[in-house]
Design a protein around this motif. Structure first.
Motif, PDB file in Angstrom:
ATOM      1  N   ASN A 295      -6.669   6.583  -4.083  1.00  0.00           N
ATOM      2  CA  ASN A 295      -5.719   5.796  -3.290  1.00  0.00           C
ATOM      3  C   ASN A 295      -5.370   7.004  -2.027  1.00  0.00           C
ATOM      4  O   ASN A 295      -5.792   7.271  -1.037  1.00  0.00           O
ATOM      5  CB  ASN A 295      -4.842   5.047  -3.778  1.00  0.00           C
TER       6      ASN A 295
ATOM      7  N   ASN B 145     -18.435   1.147  -1.346  1.00  0.00           N
ATOM      8  CA  ASN B 145     -17.353   0.203  -1.491  1.00  0.00           C
ATOM      9  C   ASN B 145     -17.453  -0.442  -2.872  1.00  0.00           C
ATOM     10  O   ASN B 145     -16.972  -1.647  -3.263  1.00  0.00           O
ATOM     11  CB  ASN B 145     -17.414  -0.822  -0.603  1.00  0.00           C
TER      12      ASN B 145
ATOM     13  N   TYR C 269     -12.517  -1.276  -1.989  1.00  0.00           N
ATOM     14  CA  TYR C 269     -11.552  -0.840  -0.911  1.00  0.00           C
ATOM     15  C   TYR C 269     -12.215   0.335  -0.236  1.00  0.00           C
ATOM     16  O   TYR C 269     -12.573   1.191  -0.589  1.00  0.00           O
ATOM     17  CB  TYR C 269      -9.952  -0.503  -1.518  1.00  0.00           C
TER      18      TYR C 269
ATOM     19  N   SER D 262      -3.494  -1.877  -8.300  1.00  0.00           N
ATOM     20  CA  SER D 262      -4.807  -2.380  -8.160  1.00  0.00           C
ATOM     21  C   SER D 262      -5.729  -2.050  -9.127  1.00  0.00           C
ATOM     22  O   SER D 262      -7.001  -2.808  -9.569  1.00  0.00           O
ATOM     23  CB  SER D 262      -5.506  -2.385  -6.751  1.00  0.00           C
TER      24      SER D 262
ATOM     25  N   SER E 245      -5.402   1.138  -0.864  1.00  0.00           N
ATOM     26  CA  SER E 245      -5.601  -0.251  -1.963  1.00  0.00           C
ATOM     27  C   SER E 245      -3.929  -0.632  -2.325  1.00  0.00           C
ATOM     28  O   SER E 245      -3.196   0.357  -2.109  1.00  0.00           O
ATOM     29  CB  SER E 245      -6.170  -0.278  -2.950  1.00  0.00           C
TER      30      SER E 245
ATOM     31  N   HIS F  31       0.722  -1.151  -0.270  1.00  0.00           N
ATOM     32  CA  HIS F  31      -0.045  -0.074   0.007  1.00  0.00           C
ATOM     33  C   HIS F  31       0.826   1.326   0.004  1.00  0.00           C
ATOM     34  O   HIS F  31       1.997   1.188   0.298  1.00  0.00           O
ATOM     35  CB  HIS F  31      -0.823   0.038   1.199  1.00  0.00           C
TER      36      HIS F  31
ATOM     37  N   ASN G 298      -9.198   4.010  -6.679  1.00  0.00           N
ATOM     38  CA  ASN G 298      -9.967   3.818  -5.373  1.00  0.00           C
ATOM     39  C   ASN G 298     -10.312   4.963  -5.023  1.00  0.00           C
ATOM     40  O   ASN G 298      -9.387   5.876  -4.481  1.00  0.00           O
ATOM     41  CB  ASN G 298      -8.769   3.129  -4.568  1.00  0.00           C
TER      42      ASN G 298
ATOM     43  N   HIS H 143      -8.926   7.749  -1.389  1.00  0.00           N
ATOM     44  CA  HIS H 143      -9.724   6.913  -1.516  1.00  0.00           C
ATOM     45  C   HIS H 143     -10.858   7.652  -0.425  1.00  0.00           C
ATOM     46  O   HIS H 143     -12.092   7.141  -0.357  1.00  0.00           O
ATOM     47  CB  HIS H 143      -9.350   5.939  -0.593  1.00  0.00           C
TER      48      HIS H 143
END
Ligand SMILES: [Ca+2]
Ligand SMILES: [Ca+2]
Ligand SMILES: [Cu+2]
Length: 318
Positions: A229, A203, A207, A215, A211, A136, A191, A284
């Motif tokens: 993210n 979701n 995630y 991904s 993440s 991550h 994400n 995210h």
């Protein structure tokens, strides 16, 4: 280097870096938030860039090699926070707390909590551990932490123009790093937060928090996580009027612009003495009802000493 010629992968100066060829592009957007305006023509030289944000594993290597302690691990100076409760002046970082229902979106204290003991290794406080999240992005890094890592790695932090050019992946004036549609054919490309922030996370992208890097599909330059993210630091100081700071490019495209003015203070806010730098890419925690910022043009000013659960970085080599 001749423009447009992509050097062979083996000539990359470090692992997991991709070449961004440079060129002229339209920076900013007129279609979303005011601080992204105006659209302006900007030129940047080519550079190498990390294909994904710096990961927990990569940051751990840096800390092991240098003994570096991040800002979130150091005691705070009360003189810097005259309005703060002294009990909160202990090492820590900002963590996200989902709410039970809709809240006033004008007050981010409704979902951000200063948690003693939170830092990159313990992202949700002392009881949590980043150990299972080696792939991550690292989080809870303040600006000087990102700079220290970059210097150790023999790299630099990107300017906002370099970051945005890279994020666009060779597409001109598209809303997202992959085109104009958020989820083409229903496919989630990043994400982010689906549902109503900050209480209802549907979701759909799989995630709830950060993440693992890679991904989601890469952009046109082979770069991952340029949307969502974690937010990513750039070296530019924040100004709400970027066109004024570097010109609008009507006569000629400014080349490799850097915003170095320290006109970046949030005047009237409790921390108005702390300069802000530009964050890019969103995280995210960004949702359409609050912060539709998982777009190349989007930007946010962040005080340089702040570390947060959704804030990371990546590096470049010029
Ligand atoms: Ca998500
Ligand atoms: Ca990102
Ligand atoms: Cu956001």
């Amino acid at each position: 280097m001749t423009e447009g010629v992509i050097p062979a992968a083996q000539s990359a100066p470090a692992r997991n870096m991709a070449w961004v060829p440079g060129g002229t592009f339209l920076m900013g957007s007129e279609d979303f938030y005011p601080e992204e305006r105006p659209v302006r023509r900007i030129a940047v030289d080519g550079f190498w860039i990390d294909q994904h944000p710096v990961t927990v594993a990569e940051f751990r290597r840096f800390v092991k090699a240098t003994g570096y302690r991040t800002v979130a691990e150091r005691p705070l100076n009360p003189a810097d926070y005259p309005d703060a409760d002294p009990a909160l002046l202990v090492p820590g970082s900002l963590v996200f707390r989902k709410t039970h229902g809709p809240v006033n979106l004008d007050d981010y204290d409704n979902w951000w909590e200063y948690l003693p003991g939170a830092y990159w290794q313990h992202p949700e406080g002392p009881a949590s551990n980043a150990g299972g999240r080696e792939r991550h992005p690292v989080t809870h890094v303040a600006y000087e932490d990102a700079e220290a890592y970059a210097a150790w790695a023999g790299k630099q932090l990107p300017t906002e123009a370099e970051w945005e050019f890279a994020a666009r992946g060779g597409l001109e004036s598209k809303a997202f790093a992959w085109g104009d549609e958020f989820a083409p054919k229903g496919r989630m490309m990043a994400n982010t937060w689906q549902g109503e922030f900050p209480w209802q996370n549907l979701n759909l992208d799989g995630y709830e928090g950060t993440s693992p890097v890679k991904s989601f599909p890469p952009n046109g330059y082979g770069l991952y996580e340029m949307a969502g993210n974690v937010w990513e630091w750039t070296s530019d100081y924040f100004t709400p009027n970027p066109g004024e700071a570097i010109g609008d490019g009507t006569c000629c495209a400014p080349s490799n612009p850097r915003i170095t003015s320290d006109d970046s203070y949030a005047v009237g806010q409790p921390s108005e003495h702390i300069p802000r730098r530009v964050l890019k890419g969103a995280s995210h925690l960004c949702a359409p009802n609050y912060c539709l910022r998982y777009r190349p043009a989007a930007r946010q000013g962040q005080m340089i000493e702040t570390s947060m659960a959704h804030l990371g970085f990546r590096c470049i080599i010029r």
